[in-house]
Design an enzyme around this catalytic site. Structure first.
Site, PDB file in Angstrom:
ATOM      1  N   TYR A 205     -23.036 -40.505  54.384  1.00 22.00           N
ATOM      2  CA  TYR A 205     -23.624 -40.000  53.482  1.00 22.00           C
ATOM      3  C   TYR A 205     -23.817 -40.852  52.035  1.00 22.00           C
ATOM      4  O   TYR A 205     -24.687 -41.209  51.450  1.00 22.00           O
ATOM      5  CB  TYR A 205     -23.247 -38.509  53.253  1.00 22.00           C
ATOM      6  CG  TYR A 205     -24.185 -37.918  52.314  1.00 22.00           C
ATOM      7  CD1 TYR A 205     -25.409 -37.424  52.711  1.00 22.00           C
ATOM      8  CD2 TYR A 205     -23.918 -37.371  51.070  1.00 22.00           C
ATOM      9  CE1 TYR A 205     -26.329 -36.669  51.849  1.00 22.00           C
ATOM     10  CE2 TYR A 205     -24.751 -36.754  50.346  1.00 22.00           C
ATOM     11  CZ  TYR A 205     -25.995 -36.168  50.559  1.00 22.00           C
ATOM     12  OH  TYR A 205     -26.716 -35.591  49.838  1.00 22.00           O
TER      13      TYR A 205
ATOM     14  N   GLY B  24     -24.571 -44.402  52.551  1.00 22.28           N
ATOM     15  CA  GLY B  24     -25.806 -44.416  52.855  1.00 22.28           C
ATOM     16  C   GLY B  24     -26.951 -44.435  51.520  1.00 22.28           C
ATOM     17  O   GLY B  24     -27.946 -44.941  51.388  1.00 22.28           O
ATOM     18  N   LYS B  25     -26.583 -43.161  50.906  1.00 24.09           N
ATOM     19  CA  LYS B  25     -27.329 -43.156  49.712  1.00 24.09           C
ATOM     20  C   LYS B  25     -26.893 -44.145  48.655  1.00 24.09           C
ATOM     21  O   LYS B  25     -27.998 -44.716  47.763  1.00 24.09           O
ATOM     22  CB  LYS B  25     -26.884 -41.883  48.940  1.00 24.09           C
ATOM     23  CG  LYS B  25     -27.340 -40.734  49.673  1.00 24.09           C
ATOM     24  CD  LYS B  25     -28.719 -40.219  49.430  1.00 24.09           C
ATOM     25  CE  LYS B  25     -29.252 -38.951  50.287  1.00 24.09           C
ATOM     26  NZ  LYS B  25     -30.467 -38.499  49.954  1.00 24.09           N
TER      27      LYS B  25
ATOM     28  N   THR C  96      -8.681 -25.231  44.397  1.00 21.87           N
ATOM     29  CA  THR C  96      -8.613 -25.587  42.919  1.00 21.87           C
ATOM     30  C   THR C  96      -9.816 -26.661  42.626  1.00 21.87           C
ATOM     31  O   THR C  96      -9.865 -27.365  41.780  1.00 21.87           O
ATOM     32  CB  THR C  96      -7.408 -26.129  42.545  1.00 21.87           C
ATOM     33  OG1 THR C  96      -6.815 -27.295  43.253  1.00 21.87           O
ATOM     34  CG2 THR C  96      -6.335 -25.265  42.501  1.00 21.87           C
TER      35      THR C  96
HETATM   36  P1  NAD Z   1     -31.564 -30.181  53.817  1.00 21.74           P
HETATM   37  O1  NAD Z   1     -30.917 -30.540  55.058  1.00 21.74           O
HETATM   38  O2  NAD Z   1     -32.045 -28.894  53.760  1.00 21.74           O
HETATM   39  O3  NAD Z   1     -33.150 -30.878  54.051  1.00 21.74           O
HETATM   40  C1  NAD Z   1     -33.244 -32.154  54.431  1.00 21.74           C
HETATM   41  C2  NAD Z   1     -34.418 -32.458  55.350  1.00 21.74           C
HETATM   42  O4  NAD Z   1     -34.474 -33.598  55.647  1.00 21.74           O
HETATM   43  C3  NAD Z   1     -34.486 -31.414  56.394  1.00 21.74           C
HETATM   44  O5  NAD Z   1     -35.830 -30.847  56.498  1.00 21.74           O
HETATM   45  C4  NAD Z   1     -34.266 -32.372  57.593  1.00 21.74           C
HETATM   46  O6  NAD Z   1     -34.824 -31.919  58.799  1.00 21.74           O
HETATM   47  C5  NAD Z   1     -35.036 -33.563  57.071  1.00 21.74           C
HETATM   48  N1  NAD Z   1     -34.573 -35.012  57.683  1.00 21.74           N
HETATM   49  C6  NAD Z   1     -33.162 -35.353  57.991  1.00 21.74           C
HETATM   50  N2  NAD Z   1     -33.281 -36.700  58.514  1.00 21.74           N
HETATM   51  C7  NAD Z   1     -34.444 -36.817  58.737  1.00 21.74           C
HETATM   52  C8  NAD Z   1     -35.204 -38.019  59.161  1.00 21.74           C
HETATM   53  N3  NAD Z   1     -34.621 -39.017  59.843  1.00 21.74           N
HETATM   54  N4  NAD Z   1     -36.618 -37.995  59.083  1.00 21.74           N
HETATM   55  C9  NAD Z   1     -37.346 -36.934  58.686  1.00 21.74           C
HETATM   56  N5  NAD Z   1     -36.747 -36.038  57.967  1.00 21.74           N
HETATM   57  C10 NAD Z   1     -35.406 -35.914  58.120  1.00 21.74           C
HETATM   58  O7  NAD Z   1     -31.111 -30.858  52.546  1.00 21.74           O
HETATM   59  P2  NAD Z   1     -31.206 -30.397  50.964  1.00 21.74           P
HETATM   60  O8  NAD Z   1     -30.184 -29.621  50.477  1.00 21.74           O
HETATM   61  O9  NAD Z   1     -32.746 -29.781  50.989  1.00 21.74           O
HETATM   62  O10 NAD Z   1     -31.156 -31.818  50.398  1.00 21.74           O
HETATM   63  C11 NAD Z   1     -32.640 -32.610  50.052  1.00 21.74           C
HETATM   64  C12 NAD Z   1     -32.344 -33.972  49.800  1.00 21.74           C
HETATM   65  O11 NAD Z   1     -31.715 -33.758  48.353  1.00 21.74           O
HETATM   66  C13 NAD Z   1     -31.441 -34.721  50.660  1.00 21.74           C
HETATM   67  O12 NAD Z   1     -31.776 -36.085  50.454  1.00 21.74           O
HETATM   68  C14 NAD Z   1     -29.987 -34.656  49.790  1.00 21.74           C
HETATM   69  O13 NAD Z   1     -29.369 -35.860  50.114  1.00 21.74           O
HETATM   70  C15 NAD Z   1     -30.454 -34.483  48.304  1.00 21.74           C
HETATM   71  N6  NAD Z   1     -29.455 -33.818  47.881  1.00 21.74           N
HETATM   72  C16 NAD Z   1     -29.159 -32.493  47.910  1.00 21.74           C
HETATM   73  C17 NAD Z   1     -28.232 -31.879  47.462  1.00 21.74           C
HETATM   74  C18 NAD Z   1     -27.909 -30.245  47.477  1.00 21.74           C
HETATM   75  O14 NAD Z   1     -26.722 -29.769  46.842  1.00 21.74           O
HETATM   76  N7  NAD Z   1     -28.625 -29.739  48.128  1.00 21.74           N
HETATM   77  C19 NAD Z   1     -27.108 -32.581  46.330  1.00 21.74           C
HETATM   78  C20 NAD Z   1     -27.721 -33.813  46.119  1.00 21.74           C
HETATM   79  C21 NAD Z   1     -28.468 -34.664  46.928  1.00 21.74           C
END
Ligand code: NAD
Ligand code: UDP
Ligand code: UDP
Length: 323
Positions: free
Chosen positions: A146, A149-150, A209
Site C-alpha cells: 500500500y 504503491g502510493k 498508545t
Molecule cells: P475503499 O476500500 O472503501 O474504496 C476503494 C474502492 O476502490 C472500492 O470501491 C474498491 O472496490 C475499488 N477498487 C479497488 N481496487 C480496484 C481496482 N483494481 N479497479 C477498480 N476499482 C478498485 O477505501 P476508501 O476508504 O474509500 O479509500 C478510497 C481512496 O482513498 C483509496 O485510494 C485510499 O487509498 C485513499 N485513502 C483513504 C483513507 C481513509 O482513511 N479512508 C486514507 C488515506 C487514503
C-alpha cells in the site's frame, strides 16, 4: 445537459460513494469505475436511478477508453485487512492503475486527482507531518504494498506532469471515517463501533498508545473538491486530514461512552491483541497548505462525526446483521 463528465475510480467505496453524491448534487455527470473488490453497489443504492450516474465494473489495472473532463482516482483498497489480502494486486492497482488513468487523462486532456495517503510518511520520525517530509517507510513489510504503491503512484503523477505538463492534483489523505465504511472493513473506527453495538469487547491492537487523527468524510470530500478546482500551477501534494490527534485507547473510551449506555453489556469493555508489524506509532497532519491554498479546514468534531457514524451502523446493522 451537465457541463462536466467526471470519472470517479473506486466510486463505490467508502469515500468514493460520498464524493459521487456531492458531484451529482452539484449537477455533474458521473462515471463510476469500480471492480467491487472492497466497494459495493449498495453504497450507491439511493442514487442508482439518477440519470447522470453511470456505473461500470472494471479493474483499473486494465486500460480504459472513455471520454471525460476530470478524474478522481480513488481506486485502491484502503483498509489494511483488504489491502493485505492480495498485496500483489494492491501494488498493481496503485502502479498500473495510475499509469492507465494518467494515460487516459493525457489523451482526454482531463484534470486528474490522486487519492494518496498519509501512509507515504510511513512510521514518521517527524511529528506532525508536513508535505516536505519524505517519510520513513519499510519497503519490504506487510504494509509496503500500500505505502510503496502510493509512493510510486505519486512519482508517476509528478513524472507525467514534468513530461507532459498535465493538470495533476495529489491529496495526501489522513485517516477518514464516517457512514458507509464496511462493518467488516477492519479499520479501527468501524471495528470499535460494530463491537460496541454488539456488546462485545473492543479490540485494541498493542497497548493503545499509538495515535491517529481522524477526519469526518464530508470534510474530506469538501477538501478533494476544492483541490480539484485549483488552477494549473497547484499540484500538491497537499495533506487533507483533521489535526486533532488522540490515542486508540482514548478512541475506545469515547466509543464505549457514546454507545455503552444503551447497549446490553455496557459497550463491551476492551481486550488487547498483538500490534501488527510496521503499525505507525503516531500520525497527525499539518494542514497549513490546505488552509492557505484551498481555504480548507475540517469543521466536524470527533464527537459529532462519531455520533453520525454510530447512527449509520445502528441502522445498517439492524438491516444487514453480521456474524
Ligand atoms: P475503499 O476500500 O472503501 O474504496 C476503494 C474502492 O476502490 C472500492 O470501491 C474498491 O472496490 C475499488 N477498487 C479497488 N481496487 C480496484 C481496482 N483494481 N479497479 C477498480 N476499482 C478498485 O477505501 P476508501 O476508504 O474509500 O479509500 C478510497 C481512496 O482513498 C483509496 O485510494 C485510499 O487509498 C485513499 N485513502 C483513504 C483513507 C481513509 O482513511 N479512508 C486514507 C488515506 C487514503
Ligand atoms: N490508456 C488508457 N486509456 C486511454 C489512454 C491510455 O487506459 O485513453 C492506458 C494505456 O494502457 C497506456 C497507458 O494508459 O499504456 C499509458 O498511456 P501513455 O499514453 O502514457 O503511454 P503509452 O503506454 O500509450 O505509450
Ligand atoms: N486498531 C486497533 N483495533 C482495531 C483496528 C485497528 O487498535 O480493531 C489500531 C491499528 O493497529 C492502528 C490504528 O488502530 O494502530 C488505526 O488502524 P486503521 O486500520 O484504522 O488505520 P491505519 O493503521 O491504516 O492508520
Amino acid at each position: 445537459m451537465a457541463d462536466r463528465r467526471i470519472l470517479v475510480t473506486g466510486g463505490s467505496g467508502f469515500i468514493g460513494s460520498h464524493l459521487v453524491r456531492r458531484l451529482l448534487d452539484e449537477g455533474d455527470e458521473v462515471l463510476v469505475v469500480d471492480n467491487f473488490y472492497s466497494g459495493t453497489r449498495g453504497n450507491l443504492s439511493d442514487v442508482l436511478n439518477n440519470p447522470r450516474l453511470e456505473i461500470v465494473r472494471h479493474d483499473v489495472t486494465f486500460p480504459l477508453y472513455v471520454e471525460i473532463d476530470e478524474i478522481y482516482h480513488l481506486a485502491c483498497p484502503a483498509s489494511p485487512v483488504f489491502y493485505q489480502r492480495d498485496p500483489v494486486q494492491t501494488t498493481k492497482t496503485s502502479v498500473v492503475g495510475s499509469i492507465n488513468m494518467l494515460g487516459l487523462a493525457k489523451r482526454t486532456k482531463a484534470k486528474i486527482l490522486l487519492a494518496s495517503t498519509s501512509e507515504v510518511y510511513g512510521d514518521p520520525e517527524v511529528h506532525p507531518q508536513d508535505e516536505s517530509y519524505w517519510g520513513h517507510v519499510n519497503p519490504i513489510g506487510i504494509r509496503s504494498c500500500y505505502d510503496e504503491g502510493k509512493r510510486c503512484a505519486e512519482t508517476l503523477f509528478f513524472d507525467y506532469r514534468r513530461q507532459h505538463d498535465m493538470p495533476i492534483k495529489v491529496a495526501r489523505i489522513f485517516n477518514t471515517y464516517g457512514p458507509r465504511m464496511r462493518p467488516d472493513d477492519g479499520r479501527v473506527v468501524s471495528n470499535f463501533i460494530v463491537s460496541a453495538l454488539a456488546g462485545k469487547p473492543l479490540t485494541i491492537y498493542g497497548d493503545g498508545t499509538q495515535t491517529r487523527s481522524f477526519c469526518y468524510v464530508d470534510d474530506l470530500v469538501d477538501g478533494l473538491i476544492r483541490l480539484m478546482a485549483t488552477p494549473h500551477e497547484v499540484t500538491g501534494p497537499i495533506n487533507l486530514g483533521n489535526p486533532h490527534e488522540f490515542t486508540m485507547s482514548q478512541l475506545a473510551e469515547q466509543v464505549i461512552a457514546m454507545v455503552g449506555t444503551d447497549v446490553p453489556g455496557g459497550g463491551g469493555g476492551v481486550e488487547y491483541h498483538p500490534l501488527p508489524s510496521d503499525d505507525p506509532t503516531q500520525r497527525q497532519p499539518t494542514i497549513d497548505q490546505a488552509r492557505d491554498v484551498l481555504g480548507w479546514a475540517p469543521k466536524i468534531e470527533l464527537a459529532e462525526g462519531l455520533d453520525r457514524t454510530i447512527e449509520y451502523f445502528r441502522d445498517h446493522l439492524a438491516l444487514h446483521p453480521v456474524g
